[in-house]
Enzyme design. Structure first.
Site, PDB file in Angstrom:
ATOM      1  N   HIS A 161      -1.904  49.790  14.574  1.00  0.00           N
ATOM      2  CA  HIS A 161      -1.786  49.609  16.027  1.00  0.00           C
ATOM      3  C   HIS A 161      -0.775  50.597  16.600  1.00  0.00           C
ATOM      4  O   HIS A 161      -0.988  51.198  17.653  1.00  0.00           O
ATOM      5  CB  HIS A 161      -1.346  48.176  16.356  1.00  0.00           C
ATOM      6  N   LYS A 204      -6.231  50.078   1.695  1.00  0.00           N
ATOM      7  CA  LYS A 204      -6.282  49.424   2.992  1.00  0.00           C
ATOM      8  C   LYS A 204      -5.006  48.598   3.175  1.00  0.00           C
ATOM      9  O   LYS A 204      -4.519  47.998   2.214  1.00  0.00           O
ATOM     10  CB  LYS A 204      -7.498  48.493   2.961  1.00  0.00           C
ATOM     11  N   CYS A 228     -14.011  40.624  12.941  1.00  0.00           N
ATOM     12  CA  CYS A 228     -14.467  41.703  13.842  1.00  0.00           C
ATOM     13  C   CYS A 228     -14.775  41.173  15.219  1.00  0.00           C
ATOM     14  O   CYS A 228     -14.945  41.951  16.147  1.00  0.00           O
ATOM     15  CB  CYS A 228     -15.753  42.349  13.320  1.00  0.00           C
ATOM     16  N   HIS A 270     -13.506  43.175   6.551  1.00  0.00           N
ATOM     17  CA  HIS A 270     -12.682  41.985   6.313  1.00  0.00           C
ATOM     18  C   HIS A 270     -12.883  41.364   4.943  1.00  0.00           C
ATOM     19  O   HIS A 270     -12.142  40.447   4.567  1.00  0.00           O
ATOM     20  CB  HIS A 270     -12.881  40.968   7.442  1.00  0.00           C
ATOM     21  N   HIS A 318       0.839  46.137  13.372  1.00  0.00           N
ATOM     22  CA  HIS A 318       1.105  46.865  12.123  1.00  0.00           C
ATOM     23  C   HIS A 318       1.044  48.374  12.362  1.00  0.00           C
ATOM     24  O   HIS A 318       0.896  48.830  13.501  1.00  0.00           O
ATOM     25  CB  HIS A 318       0.183  46.389  11.000  1.00  0.00           C
ATOM     26  N   CYS A 320     -18.980  37.812  12.197  1.00  0.00           N
ATOM     27  CA  CYS A 320     -17.688  37.987  11.511  1.00  0.00           C
ATOM     28  C   CYS A 320     -16.584  37.736  12.527  1.00  0.00           C
ATOM     29  O   CYS A 320     -16.452  38.479  13.499  1.00  0.00           O
ATOM     30  CB  CYS A 320     -17.566  39.394  10.926  1.00  0.00           C
ATOM     31  N   CYS A 355     -18.386  41.249   4.996  1.00  0.00           N
ATOM     32  CA  CYS A 355     -18.069  42.246   6.012  1.00  0.00           C
ATOM     33  C   CYS A 355     -17.258  43.344   5.336  1.00  0.00           C
ATOM     34  O   CYS A 355     -16.257  43.047   4.686  1.00  0.00           O
ATOM     35  CB  CYS A 355     -17.252  41.611   7.137  1.00  0.00           C
ATOM     36  N   LYS A 389      -1.619  42.340   4.320  1.00  0.00           N
ATOM     37  CA  LYS A 389      -0.355  41.624   4.476  1.00  0.00           C
ATOM     38  C   LYS A 389       0.149  41.035   3.176  1.00  0.00           C
ATOM     39  O   LYS A 389       1.345  40.905   2.966  1.00  0.00           O
ATOM     40  CB  LYS A 389      -0.533  40.501   5.497  1.00  0.00           C
TER      41      LYS A 389
END
Ligand code: ME8
Length: 513
Positions: free
Chosen positions: A23, A296, A131, A148, A20, A128, A145, A299
């Site tokens: 990255h 954030k 992570c 996440h 995404h 998690c 978390c 998707k």
């Protein structure tokens, strides 16, 4: 003495999904630095790759009804294709499932074991999977978390442990004595503060699943994915397989990471290296996080934008330029279509693109497209000296900014010369000179300065806009690849050759409407 080769790395990304914007952000930033260092004449080794073990990838594969091997082989090309589409010039791409990685990882673990750095213990903790890390209760937000948004899982098993706690004082000394070990400075202070409060030993193996590198002396265990992954930085350059190469390339000049994984790189990784008396990387730089429309990336929402959604509109060069220029490197940043279109139009289509179009077309129109004789020193007036000074200051500003990893500042500095060159055109009004035959030589001087400005700009923007730079290089009648040129040879005034035929062409950056 620092070693000759500039060795830089991106994180190796998890292949539970396709890449995404986040990255691509790290990888583009690294590519900018890699290309820049090459043009400074330094040998560069630029590594990226994929992190393929661990529960996260194993669960993804299972959910698709595939083995982890089948899944990773299917998805890795999605990553390499994106890097090709973004003109990423990595010298190597490592997958943690390759034998060249797995074998040396086992050697590394055996060496740690032999040095009594590892012991068997039992662990109960909160894990998690997103992570791939244990969480302390005080790190959770409402039991979830924070990254996440889901509760971690309770894990209770016998694990091998690495004596991380033994390295507390050596790490503190490292951060205190070497201010460039963790950058930016605020992150160094953050890590230092946290390590001062104490370090626990680290669980480094798992028994409840088997998608990982087996612990060499106890094959019921697989090595914790992070301990395996961090070692990619040394296995890829010959640790455990080619000692001569390893000595030449290691240590890394910089590990570029996002702030989410700074702890692993600035605490666990140097402690592992210290445990085997291996040299430490020079710098771990943690950049900020990107958001989309203030949120954030997700998707399931509109914020889940793929880099491929942007490339047809903005091109690889526009994509690269936007993210590096827009976000203060080290700080959090955001993407929006509006901001991207605005910056593309103003900096690339207008400032840069227009400078190129108008300069080349004036040379074509007034001088038949032929570069005139370079000016004698006596032919340079105050405006030319101002222009030349702008370029020297812009290049010096880029050098300084990139040495400090202020990548956005480097582009700001470069564009001060783009704007300076446009201001020069307005000041000298070549179209006015062209009307007066007695001023022919002055017109030639001015257009020579513009051709030479474009040549310098091709060199200066090559690391961020590799395609446009090469196209400009070609239109200027220069030979070969601009990417093979160096600052010391080419970033000087007066090197455009008299008589060279230039070509005009369509806009390098068509406006987005
Ligand atoms: O952590 N903004 O892999 P990963 C900016 N496999 N950068 C972002 C980002 C965002 N919103 N989201 C991700 C792992 N990144 C491990 C690494 S290294 C030995 C192992 C970037 O696929 C950023 O560089 O979760 C971040 O650190 C990295 O992707 C995490 O990638």
């Amino acid at each position: 003495m620092s070693k000759d080769t500039f060795y830089l790395t991106t994180p190796i990304y998890y292949v539970n999904d396709v890449p995404h914007l986040g990255h691509a952000y790290t990888t583009v930033a690294c590519d900018f630095i890699a290309r820049w260092r090459r043009m400074q004449g330094r040998p560069v080794h630029f590594l990226t790759g994929t992190d393929e073990h661990g529960e996260k990838v194993a669960r993804t594969a299972a959910a698709k009804g595939l083995t982890p091997e089948e899944w990773t082989d299917e998805i890795v090309p999605r990553w390499t294709e994106l890097w090709a589409a973004l003109d990423i010039s990595n010298d190597d791409f490592i997958r943690t499932t390759e034998p060249r990685h797995e074998g040396p990882v086992q050697q590394f673990m055996t060496a740690l074991h032999q040095r009594d750095q590892i012991y068997l213990g039992s662990y109960e903790g909160l894990y998690c999977v997103g992570c791939e890390a244990f969480k302390q209760p005080d790190e959770l937000v409402d039991g979830n978390c924070p990254l996440h948004g889901v509760p971690p899982e309770v894990v209770e098993e016998d694990n091998y442990f690495f004596r991380l706690s033994d390295y507390r004082q050596r790490l503190i000394d490292l951060y205190e004595s070497n201010p460039r070990f963790v950058m930016p400075e605020a992150r160094r202070r953050e890590v230092l503060g946290k390590v001062r409060t104490g370090l626990d030993d680290l669980s480094i193996s798992r028994v409840s699943f088997d998608w990982g590198v087996p612990v060499p002396w106890d094959s019921k265990h697989v090595i914790y994915v992070w301990v395996d992954a961090l070692q990619n930085y040394i296995t890829a350059v010959g640790y455990g397989s080619d000692e001569e190469r390893f000595a030449r390339l290691w240590p890394a000049s910089v590990h570029m990471v996002g702030k989410d994984i700074l702890w692993f790189h600035s605490v666990i990784w140097p402690a592992m290296l210290m445990a085997l008396d291996l040299p430490l990387p020079e710098t771990v730089f943690a950049h900020g996080f990107l958001q989309v429309g203030g949120e954030k990336m997700s998707k399931s929402k509109l914020t889940g934008i793929s880099p491929h959604d942007l490339l047809p509109t903005f091109s690889s060069d526009g994509y690269r330029y936007f993210f590096v220029r827009e976000v203060s490197f080290g700080q959090d940043g955001s993407f929006s279509w509006e901001a991207m279109a605005e910056r593309y139009n103003s900096d690339l289509a207008n400032d840069f693109g227009n400078l190129v179009s108008r300069s080349l077309s004036m040379i074509a129109r007034y001088l038949g497209g032929v570069v005139p004789a370079p000016p004698e020193p006596s032919e340079l007036t105050e405006v030319e000296h101002g222009l030349m000074e702008k370029q020297r200051a812009a290049l010096a500003g880029m050098v300084e900014a990139i040495d400090e990893y202020l990548l956005h500042e480097a582009l700001r500095s470069c564009w001060s010369f783009v704007r300076g060159a446009n201001a020069y055109v307005e000041a000298v009004t070549p179209w006015g000179l062209a009307k007066d035959e007695s001023r022919r030589r002055r017109l030639e001087v001015v257009l020579y300065q513009l051709a030479d400005s474009l040549r310098l700009l091709a060199v200066m923007v090559a690391p961020i806009a590799p395609q446009a730079a090469q196209e400009l290089w070609r239109r200027l009648g220069e030979q070969g690849s601009v990417h093979d040129r160096t600052h010391s040879e080419d970033a000087r005034w007066g090197l455009s050759a008299e008589g060279t035929q230039i070509i005009s062409g369509p806009p390098l950056f068509p406006r987005i409407v």
